[in-house]
Design a protein around this motif. Sequence first.
Motif, PDB file in Angstrom:
ATOM      1  N   SER A 178     -27.285  19.116  19.315  1.00 28.01           N
ATOM      2  CA  SER A 178     -26.226  19.649  19.066  1.00 28.01           C
ATOM      3  C   SER A 178     -25.979  19.928  17.847  1.00 28.01           C
ATOM      4  CB  SER A 178     -26.219  20.815  20.028  1.00 28.01           C
ATOM      5  OG  SER A 178     -27.832  21.189  20.856  1.00 28.01           O
ATOM      6  N   ASP A 181     -26.930  18.440  14.412  1.00 28.85           N
ATOM      7  CA  ASP A 181     -27.875  20.114  13.935  1.00 28.85           C
ATOM      8  C   ASP A 181     -26.309  20.842  13.275  1.00 28.85           C
ATOM      9  OD1 ASP A 181     -30.317  19.394  15.100  1.00 28.85           O
ATOM     10  OD2 ASP A 181     -31.011  20.984  16.328  1.00 28.85           O
ATOM     11  N   ALA A 182     -24.798  21.221  14.013  1.00 28.69           N
ATOM     12  CA  ALA A 182     -24.248  21.867  13.418  1.00 28.69           C
ATOM     13  C   ALA A 182     -23.708  21.461  12.134  1.00 28.69           C
ATOM     14  CB  ALA A 182     -23.967  22.055  14.742  1.00 28.69           C
ATOM     15  N   SER A 185     -26.607  22.038   9.642  1.00 24.18           N
ATOM     16  CA  SER A 185     -26.258  24.094   9.216  1.00 24.18           C
ATOM     17  C   SER A 185     -24.641  24.312   8.583  1.00 24.18           C
ATOM     18  CB  SER A 185     -26.542  24.658  10.748  1.00 24.18           C
ATOM     19  OG  SER A 185     -25.442  24.658  10.892  1.00 24.18           O
ATOM     20  N   GLU A 198     -21.921  27.686  13.648  1.00 26.38           N
ATOM     21  CA  GLU A 198     -22.800  27.113  13.620  1.00 26.38           C
ATOM     22  C   GLU A 198     -23.231  25.965  14.919  1.00 26.38           C
ATOM     23  OE1 GLU A 198     -24.690  27.788  11.681  1.00 26.38           O
ATOM     24  OE2 GLU A 198     -23.353  28.985  10.091  1.00 26.38           O
ATOM     25  N   CYS A 202     -26.701  26.828  17.717  1.00 27.36           N
ATOM     26  CA  CYS A 202     -27.076  25.234  17.178  1.00 27.36           C
ATOM     27  C   CYS A 202     -27.499  24.592  18.828  1.00 27.36           C
ATOM     28  CB  CYS A 202     -27.279  24.137  16.163  1.00 27.36           C
ATOM     29  SG  CYS A 202     -26.629  23.858  14.596  1.00 27.36           S
ATOM     30  N   ARG A 206     -31.842  25.630  20.841  1.00 29.51           N
ATOM     31  CA  ARG A 206     -32.204  24.135  21.511  1.00 29.51           C
ATOM     32  C   ARG A 206     -32.141  24.604  22.175  1.00 29.51           C
ATOM     33  NH1 ARG A 206     -32.994  18.905  19.104  1.00 29.51           N
ATOM     34  NH2 ARG A 206     -32.603  18.666  16.664  1.00 29.51           N
TER      35      ARG A 206
END
Length: 453
Positions: A178, A181-182, A185, A198, A202, A206
């Motif tokens: 995560s 991902d964050a 994003s 964000e 994320c 997940r």
Amino acid sequence: MSTPPRDRLLYFSPVDGGIEHSITRQDFRESLVYNLLLEPSGLLITDVFFFNCKFLIELAEGERHSLFTRALEESLVVPAFRNEGTRDFETSLRRDIGESNVLGVESRQYSTSPRDFANWLNRCYGRSAEARHLVWPPDMGAAFGDLMVRVFSQSDLASGDDQLRSTWTATRQLREASLEDARLSTRLAGGTGIRRGELFNCLGRRLGLLEIGETFNKPGDFLNEAVSRSRDIGQPGVEQVQLLIDTVNLCYQRSQTAQFNRDQRYSVTQNLPGVLLQNAGPAIPELNARVLPQDGDPRAFAMKVRLPSVETLLRADSSNLIAIRKSDRAEEYFAKRLAWSRNPTERAQIELVDSLRGYAAELVRFAVGPQEHRVVTFVQRTLNETINIAAGSLVGYGLNKAGMSPEISLISGIAAGATAVVGKIAGDRPRVPRSTFTVRIAASPEVILPSGD
């Protein structure tokens, strides 16, 4: 040439809409009232918190001349805007928050609208003789991202709670994935580092709680979704979500406090919500040290004082209440508290007790209605001490000595000086007769912080 002392500000955590699912309306009101009246520091509130905290909105809209809005007029509440050119709340809401797609502002929480509320805040803020404000440092998101990487990268927690450590270990893959991902994003959204919203989104994706393109408006929505779909993710999954939400929220507040403290005009500390510390405190390296007072320790003592109830104080005339907060009695209490924190002798303790009781008596004389006995615990600390105050620990220290059960209502600060923790003794609410009261206004004296700040 000596550097002038910095004005002290307290980063007011309970007004963070991201933790409103963790605290009650009464918790919020008690913390607000006691921080405004019993702490020598003004309250620092970051821009979006004015608009995303349902408890604050309810208080300020329900009573237009509330204690909070009067404190804003008197510069006891200081906003932090995220852009250098922002000087008012309407611009902050429209441009800094709205155009940047900052999550958390919910129109359903207003009896009017966010824009009307911003205009009302502007009118109050415009009456301030100082109109103080801070500006977000340019690397706020990067600093938060760095802290999240440091915290989420821990394979184990320094905690004696085996269940907590097990829950943390089980989230390892989720935490690591995560974070990446964050970071992506956040960059795609035009931000730097990692945005808190964000990161929550994320984590939700997940876990299969969000589809691509969907978002949580607040962390409470994330938790509610996890609970409602507990059959899919299991009970351990709900516990993991709660731990991660609390950890992210505590990191966010700690990171913002540290970044605002870089302002050369202000010394910024934080009141740490006990409800977050209970769960997530062990995840923050700087909060791992536990320094609690022992019976007989001269650096800590508890006292009982009669105060108007929080409800009584919120019903009282707010302009006169703020005047009492700035009166000679209050200044004497703040000065005696500072003196005791620098040199906690028996004489300094007696003078601090007398000054607080004198200040409290003035509040009782003015604010007519139910009263309560409160136990206030003072703890003396140095600049380099770190304290992990679990909810109820210091309050318990004071109340248990008196043979009473603790109820947490305020935890404030990690900085040099004295921490004041206010506990409640329930069931003691006599009414007092109405009396006249004349307020004397005194200028705030210069406060010299210990060397090293």
